[in-house]
Design an enzyme around this catalytic site. Structure first.
Site, PDB file in Angstrom:
ATOM      1  N   CYS A 123       0.823  -1.221   0.000  1.00 29.82           N
ATOM      2  CA  CYS A 123       0.000   0.000   0.000  1.00 29.82           C
ATOM      3  C   CYS A 123       0.853   1.265   0.000  1.00 29.82           C
ATOM      4  O   CYS A 123       0.371   2.340  -0.345  1.00 29.82           O
ATOM      5  CB  CYS A 123      -0.915   0.007   1.217  1.00 29.82           C
ATOM      6  SG  CYS A 123      -1.891  -1.479   1.335  1.00 29.82           S
ATOM      7  N   HIS A 264      -3.892   6.715   2.590  1.00 26.01           N
ATOM      8  CA  HIS A 264      -4.216   5.409   2.010  1.00 26.01           C
ATOM      9  C   HIS A 264      -5.597   5.011   2.532  1.00 26.01           C
ATOM     10  O   HIS A 264      -5.862   5.106   3.731  1.00 26.01           O
ATOM     11  CB  HIS A 264      -3.153   4.399   2.413  1.00 26.01           C
ATOM     12  CG  HIS A 264      -3.551   2.988   2.118  1.00 26.01           C
ATOM     13  ND1 HIS A 264      -4.089   2.626   0.905  1.00 26.01           N
ATOM     14  CD2 HIS A 264      -3.506   1.863   2.871  1.00 26.01           C
ATOM     15  CE1 HIS A 264      -4.362   1.328   0.930  1.00 26.01           C
ATOM     16  NE2 HIS A 264      -4.017   0.845   2.116  1.00 26.01           N
ATOM     17  N   ASN A 294     -10.312  -0.941  -0.419  1.00 29.71           N
ATOM     18  CA  ASN A 294      -8.875  -0.714  -0.302  1.00 29.71           C
ATOM     19  C   ASN A 294      -8.200  -1.178  -1.596  1.00 29.71           C
ATOM     20  O   ASN A 294      -8.204  -2.373  -1.883  1.00 29.71           O
ATOM     21  CB  ASN A 294      -8.362  -1.497   0.912  1.00 29.71           C
ATOM     22  CG  ASN A 294      -6.863  -1.396   1.118  1.00 29.71           C
ATOM     23  OD1 ASN A 294      -6.132  -0.953   0.228  1.00 29.71           O
ATOM     24  ND2 ASN A 294      -6.403  -1.813   2.277  1.00 29.71           N
TER      25      ASN A 294
HETATM   26  O1  UT7 Z   1      -4.098  -1.640   3.765  1.00 25.26           O
HETATM   27  C1  UT7 Z   1      -3.787  -2.539   4.792  1.00 25.26           C
HETATM   28  C2  UT7 Z   1      -4.736  -3.713   4.750  1.00 25.26           C
HETATM   29  N1  UT7 Z   1      -5.855  -3.493   5.588  1.00 25.26           N
HETATM   30  C3  UT7 Z   1      -6.030  -4.157   6.738  1.00 25.26           C
HETATM   31  O2  UT7 Z   1      -5.224  -4.965   7.115  1.00 25.26           O
HETATM   32  C4  UT7 Z   1      -7.271  -3.876   7.522  1.00 25.26           C
HETATM   33  C5  UT7 Z   1      -7.024  -3.272   8.870  1.00 25.26           C
HETATM   34  N2  UT7 Z   1      -7.990  -3.735   9.837  1.00 25.26           N
HETATM   35  C6  UT7 Z   1      -9.311  -3.400   9.775  1.00 25.26           C
HETATM   36  O3  UT7 Z   1      -9.713  -2.609   8.944  1.00 25.26           O
HETATM   37  C7  UT7 Z   1     -10.240  -4.011  10.791  1.00 25.26           C
HETATM   38  O4  UT7 Z   1      -9.515  -4.662  11.791  1.00 25.26           O
HETATM   39  C8  UT7 Z   1     -11.273  -5.023  10.137  1.00 25.26           C
HETATM   40  C9  UT7 Z   1     -12.288  -4.235   9.327  1.00 25.26           C
HETATM   41  C10 UT7 Z   1     -10.539  -6.013   9.267  1.00 25.26           C
HETATM   42  C11 UT7 Z   1     -12.015  -5.784  11.223  1.00 25.26           C
HETATM   43  O5  UT7 Z   1     -12.725  -4.882  12.082  1.00 25.26           O
HETATM   44  P1  UT7 Z   1     -12.629  -5.054  13.644  1.00 25.26           P
HETATM   45  O6  UT7 Z   1     -13.496  -4.027  14.237  1.00 25.26           O
HETATM   46  O7  UT7 Z   1     -11.176  -5.030  14.003  1.00 25.26           O
HETATM   47  O8  UT7 Z   1     -13.280  -6.485  13.874  1.00 25.26           O
HETATM   48  P2  UT7 Z   1     -12.641  -7.775  14.578  1.00 25.26           P
HETATM   49  O9  UT7 Z   1     -11.601  -8.395  13.710  1.00 25.26           O
HETATM   50  O10 UT7 Z   1     -12.254  -7.417  15.987  1.00 25.26           O
HETATM   51  O11 UT7 Z   1     -13.900  -8.754  14.629  1.00 25.26           O
HETATM   52  C12 UT7 Z   1     -15.075  -8.446  15.386  1.00 25.26           C
HETATM   53  C13 UT7 Z   1     -16.113  -9.502  15.112  1.00 25.26           C
HETATM   54  C14 UT7 Z   1     -15.611 -10.943  15.207  1.00 25.26           C
HETATM   55  O12 UT7 Z   1     -16.629 -11.743  15.764  1.00 25.26           O
HETATM   56  P3  UT7 Z   1     -16.595 -12.136  17.314  1.00 25.26           P
HETATM   57  O13 UT7 Z   1     -15.313 -12.886  17.520  1.00 25.26           O
HETATM   58  O14 UT7 Z   1     -16.650 -10.842  18.069  1.00 25.26           O
HETATM   59  O15 UT7 Z   1     -17.829 -12.976  17.460  1.00 25.26           O
HETATM   60  C15 UT7 Z   1     -15.405 -11.353  13.764  1.00 25.26           C
HETATM   61  O16 UT7 Z   1     -15.520 -12.734  13.566  1.00 25.26           O
HETATM   62  O17 UT7 Z   1     -16.622  -9.362  13.780  1.00 25.26           O
HETATM   63  C16 UT7 Z   1     -16.549 -10.626  13.105  1.00 25.26           C
HETATM   64  N3  UT7 Z   1     -16.323 -10.354  11.671  1.00 25.26           N
HETATM   65  C17 UT7 Z   1     -17.329 -10.138  10.812  1.00 25.26           C
HETATM   66  N4  UT7 Z   1     -18.674 -10.119  10.973  1.00 25.26           N
HETATM   67  C18 UT7 Z   1     -19.425  -9.837   9.884  1.00 25.26           C
HETATM   68  C19 UT7 Z   1     -15.145 -10.256  11.018  1.00 25.26           C
HETATM   69  N5  UT7 Z   1     -15.370  -9.979   9.718  1.00 25.26           N
HETATM   70  C20 UT7 Z   1     -16.709  -9.895   9.556  1.00 25.26           C
HETATM   71  C21 UT7 Z   1     -17.544  -9.625   8.465  1.00 25.26           C
HETATM   72  N6  UT7 Z   1     -18.884  -9.605   8.679  1.00 25.26           N
HETATM   73  N7  UT7 Z   1     -17.054  -9.367   7.241  1.00 25.26           N
END
Ligand code: UT7
Length: 337
Positions: A123, A264, A294
């Site tokens: 990125c 970004h 992204n």
């Molecule tokens: O350019 C660099 C590349 N970009 C990245 O690496 C992304 C950076 N990270 C992020 O943008 C965020 O961390 C995400 C959008 C990927 C995830 O958001 P979050 O608020 O950090 O969610 P989380 O990973 O803490 O997950 C929360 C919950 C989990 O369920 P439980 O364990 O609380 O029951 C996940 O399993 O949300 C669940 N979850 C989803 N639910 C519905 C994860 N992905 C999804 C989804 N839809 N797509």
């Protein structure tokens, strides 16, 4: 670490004389994704700001997107491709292992005089590319350059993994830069950073020399992008804030001098959180992740292009471009448009 401090103003600067972007026609909405994996428009929009992304068809490739964006930037700059001296394509989804994607761009544009290469800094690639061109122009070695960020991340995304497939899209953006003696105008400052210790936070392991295509993979998922979302989220905010603060200090500017921040586009919440910490008002922060997702190295030039076309950046404005991505890598350019 390589900080390109301002010091005494150089005789020449690298000025953006053209910019263009391109995204494939096909789109994929959050509702459509909800039929593919266990997710919803509500979850994706709230957690990331993304509503829709552009996705290439099987017949479209990274070079094709790069060429379209490049043509638009060259037309804007009113520069004949035959005059180009350097072409850099920032990408982690290249046309082939080799030759470089830039070779295909050169061929399509008929840029026979240029020397060309790809830059793999995920990125951060586009902003890394601008800092290279800045050096070439400040040293007065070259008169012009074409820098492109182009990605087809949809081709390395695991469409069964809801934690990553909702985030990414395809597209390309390009800048034509020309050497100028016009005072402060152009790229004023660049700072680039990397931390290889954290490579596992974001990666796509096959098919490089560690996992060549000729050998069966122990884990077939290694052909897909893997991300540790939480870790990236936290690191990104920290590094963006740190990098902008150090850039302002190096340029003897305050946050009030900035007309626009182009970050970004990885997650609207990351950008908003960093901007809040920097006390940057919303109208000085451009976010278009809603329509693109992204797009890695393409996201900054796509956002910049849209920002200028919609009148939100004007000639004379001070703009900061800031990036964060796999490597880990991060950096910023401060420029006067
Ligand atoms: O350019 C660099 C590349 N970009 C990245 O690496 C992304 C950076 N990270 C992020 O943008 C965020 O961390 C995400 C959008 C990927 C995830 O958001 P979050 O608020 O950090 O969610 P989380 O990973 O803490 O997950 C929360 C919950 C989990 O369920 P439980 O364990 O609380 O029951 C996940 O399993 O949300 C669940 N979850 C989803 N639910 C519905 C994860 N992905 C999804 C989804 N839809 N797509």
């Amino acid at each position: 670490m390589n900080n390109l401090t301002t010091g005494r103003p150089p005789a020449y600067r690298a000025v953006i004389t053209g910019h263009g972007s391109f995204a494939p026609e096909k789109t994929l909405t959050n509702d459509e994704l909800g039929k593919m994996v266990d997710t919803s428009d509500e979850w994706i929009a709230t957690r990331t700001g993304i509503k829709v992304r552009h996705i290439t068809t099987d017949n479209e490739s990274t070079a094709m997107l790069a060429i379209e964006a490049a043509k638009r930037a060259l037309a804007e700059a009113n520069l004949d491709a035959e005059e180009l001296e350097i072409i850099i394509v920032a990408t982690v989804t290249p046309e082939m292992v080799f030759p470089s994607t830039a070779s295909f761009v050169q061929r399509a544009l008929g840029a026979k005089k240029a020397w060309v290469f790809d830059l793999a800094a995920a990125c951060s690639g586009f902003v890394y590319g601008l800092s290279i061109v800045q050096q070439f122009m400040e040293s007065s070695r070259y008169k012009n350059a074409l820098v492109i960020g182009a990605e087809t991340l949809s081709k390395i995304v695991d469409w069964t993994d809801r934690t990553s497939c909702i985030l990414f899209g395809d597209g390309a953006g390009a800048f034509v830069l020309e050497r100028s003696r016009d005072g402060r105008k152009g790229i004023i400052y660049s700072t680039m950073h990397s931390d290889g210790d954290r490579w596992e936070a974001l990666n796509c392991q096959a098919y490089g020399s560690r996992h060549p295509a000729s050998r069966e993979l122990e884990d077939p998922k290694k052909i897909y992008m893997q991300i540790k979302g939480r870790e990236v989220y936290q690191q990104a905010i920290r590094r963006i804030v740190e990098t902008i603060n150090s850039s302002l200090k190096a340029c003897d500017l305050t946050i009030d001098d900035i007309s626009m921040l182009i970050s970004h586009q990885m997650n609207a919440r990351i950008i908003e959180s960093a901007s809040k910490r920097l006390e940057l008002p919303n109208e000085k922060v451009f976010i278009n992740i809603g329509e693109y997702g992204n797009t890695s190295a393409a996201s900054v030039p796509i956002a910049f292009d849209e920002c200028v076309r919609t009148g939100r950046i004007k000639r004379g404005d001070i703009v900061i471009l800031v990036v964060f991505g796999a490597g880990l890598t991060w950096g910023a350019n401060v420029l006067e448009f």
